[in-house]
Design an enzyme around this catalytic site. Structure first.
Site, PDB file in Angstrom:
ATOM      1  N   ASP A 126     108.152 -49.314  -5.003  1.00  0.00           N
ATOM      2  CA  ASP A 126     107.306 -48.122  -4.997  1.00  0.00           C
ATOM      3  C   ASP A 126     105.991 -48.409  -4.264  1.00  0.00           C
ATOM      4  O   ASP A 126     105.408 -47.518  -3.656  1.00  0.00           O
ATOM      5  CB  ASP A 126     107.017 -47.661  -6.429  1.00  0.00           C
ATOM      6  CG  ASP A 126     108.294 -47.430  -7.209  1.00  0.00           C
ATOM      7  OD1 ASP A 126     108.760 -46.281  -7.258  1.00  0.00           O
ATOM      8  OD2 ASP A 126     108.833 -48.418  -7.743  1.00  0.00           O
ATOM      9  N   GLU A 130     103.673 -38.677  -0.895  1.00  0.00           N
ATOM     10  CA  GLU A 130     105.062 -38.284  -0.663  1.00  0.00           C
ATOM     11  C   GLU A 130     105.345 -36.994  -1.423  1.00  0.00           C
ATOM     12  O   GLU A 130     105.008 -36.864  -2.599  1.00  0.00           O
ATOM     13  CB  GLU A 130     106.001 -39.389  -1.124  1.00  0.00           C
ATOM     14  CG  GLU A 130     107.451 -39.108  -0.806  1.00  0.00           C
ATOM     15  CD  GLU A 130     108.353 -40.279  -1.121  1.00  0.00           C
ATOM     16  OE1 GLU A 130     109.239 -40.094  -1.985  1.00  0.00           O
ATOM     17  OE2 GLU A 130     108.184 -41.353  -0.521  1.00  0.00           O
ATOM     18  N   ASP A 133     103.035 -42.984  -3.697  1.00  0.00           N
ATOM     19  CA  ASP A 133     104.426 -42.625  -3.957  1.00  0.00           C
ATOM     20  C   ASP A 133     104.464 -42.201  -5.420  1.00  0.00           C
ATOM     21  O   ASP A 133     104.474 -43.044  -6.322  1.00  0.00           O
ATOM     22  CB  ASP A 133     105.342 -43.822  -3.709  1.00  0.00           C
ATOM     23  CG  ASP A 133     106.789 -43.529  -4.064  1.00  0.00           C
ATOM     24  OD1 ASP A 133     107.219 -42.373  -3.900  1.00  0.00           O
ATOM     25  OD2 ASP A 133     107.489 -44.462  -4.509  1.00  0.00           O
TER      26      ASP A 133
END
Length: 192
Positions: A140, A67, A7
Site C-alpha cells: 500500500d 487514488e 492509497d
C-alpha cells in the site's frame, strides 16, 4: 514540489511524500497507517483524518494525489473505501491543500505500461524508476508512491490528459445508465 500520495484503505492506508525538483525525484516518506487494531469503523475514519492532518502539518506538501475508489462486487467495501478517501480529502481541504484523484488503472498504466498490473509489478517498476532498495512491508506504501509519481508526471506535462492518453479505447463501452440497470438487475435484494 512536494506531493503527498495516498492509497486509501480502511485496514491499511498507504502514504508517501515525493519531492520533485527540476525533474529530480526524491522519496521523503513511504509508509502505511495500520488501522486493523481499531475494530470500530468510526475510530478508523477518525484516525485517517487525524493522521492525514498530522502528515500535512509536519511536511507541508504542495498537493495531495489520491487514488480514486475502484468499482468492485462488494458494495459495502466500496462504500467504506469511498469514506476513507473522502475523509483524507476533507483533511487536505481543511488545510487548503489542492488535490487530484487518479483511477487505479491509469496509475498502473503510467507506472508499468499495463493498466492491470499487480501491486508487486507497480512496486518493482517504482524501485527501478526511483532507485530505492528497501521494499516496504506493505505494498500500500508503494501504491501511494505510484499515485504521487502519477501526479508528478501529469503536473510536469499539464497538457496531457492521462486518462485519454494512457488508457486504450474500450470497444464495448456501456453507458452509465446501462451499467446501473445491469447492477440493479443482478442485485435485486440490495436495491429497492
Amino acid at each position: 514540489m512536494l506531493i503527498l500520495g495516498i492509497d486509501p484503505g480502511t485496514r491499511i492506508l498507504g502514504y508517501s511524500l515525493l519531492d520533485t525538483d527540476d525533474n529530480q525525484m526524491k522519496i521523503v516518506v513511504m509508509d502505511v497507517l495500520y488501522l486493523r487494531n481499531f475494530p470500530d469503523f468510526k475510530d478508523r475514519i477518525r484516525r485517517i483524518f487525524d493522521s492525514t492532518i498530522r502528515i500535512i502539518d509536519s511536511f507541508h506538501p504542495d498537493h495531495l494525489a489520491i487514488e480514486a475508489p475502484f468499482f468492485g462486487k462488494n458494495v459495502q467495501s466500496m462504500l467504506k473505501l469511498g469514506r476513507a478517501q473522502g475523509v483524507a480529502i476533507a483533511a487536505a481541504m481543511s488545510r487548503d491543500l489542492s488535490y487530484t484523484e487518479y483511477e487505479p488503472s491509469v496509475i498502473k498504466q503510467l507506472v508499468t505500461g499495463n493498466g492491470n498490473a499487480s501491486k508487486e509489478q507497480v512496486a518493482a517498476m517504482l524501485r527501478s524508476i526511483l532507485n530505492f532498495d528497501d521494499s516496504p512491508k506493505y505494498l500500500d506504501a508503494t501504491d501511494a508512491l505510484a499515485v504521487a509519481y502519477t501526479c508528478h508526471m501529469q503536473l510536469s506535462n499539464p497538457l496531457a490528459d492521462l486518462r485519454n492518453e494512457l488508457m486504450p479505447k474500450k470497444k464495448n463501452h456501456k453507458s452509465a445508465k446501462k451499467q446501473w440497470t445491469d447492477f440493479i438487475n443482478q442485485n435485486p435484494d440490495i436495491v429497492q
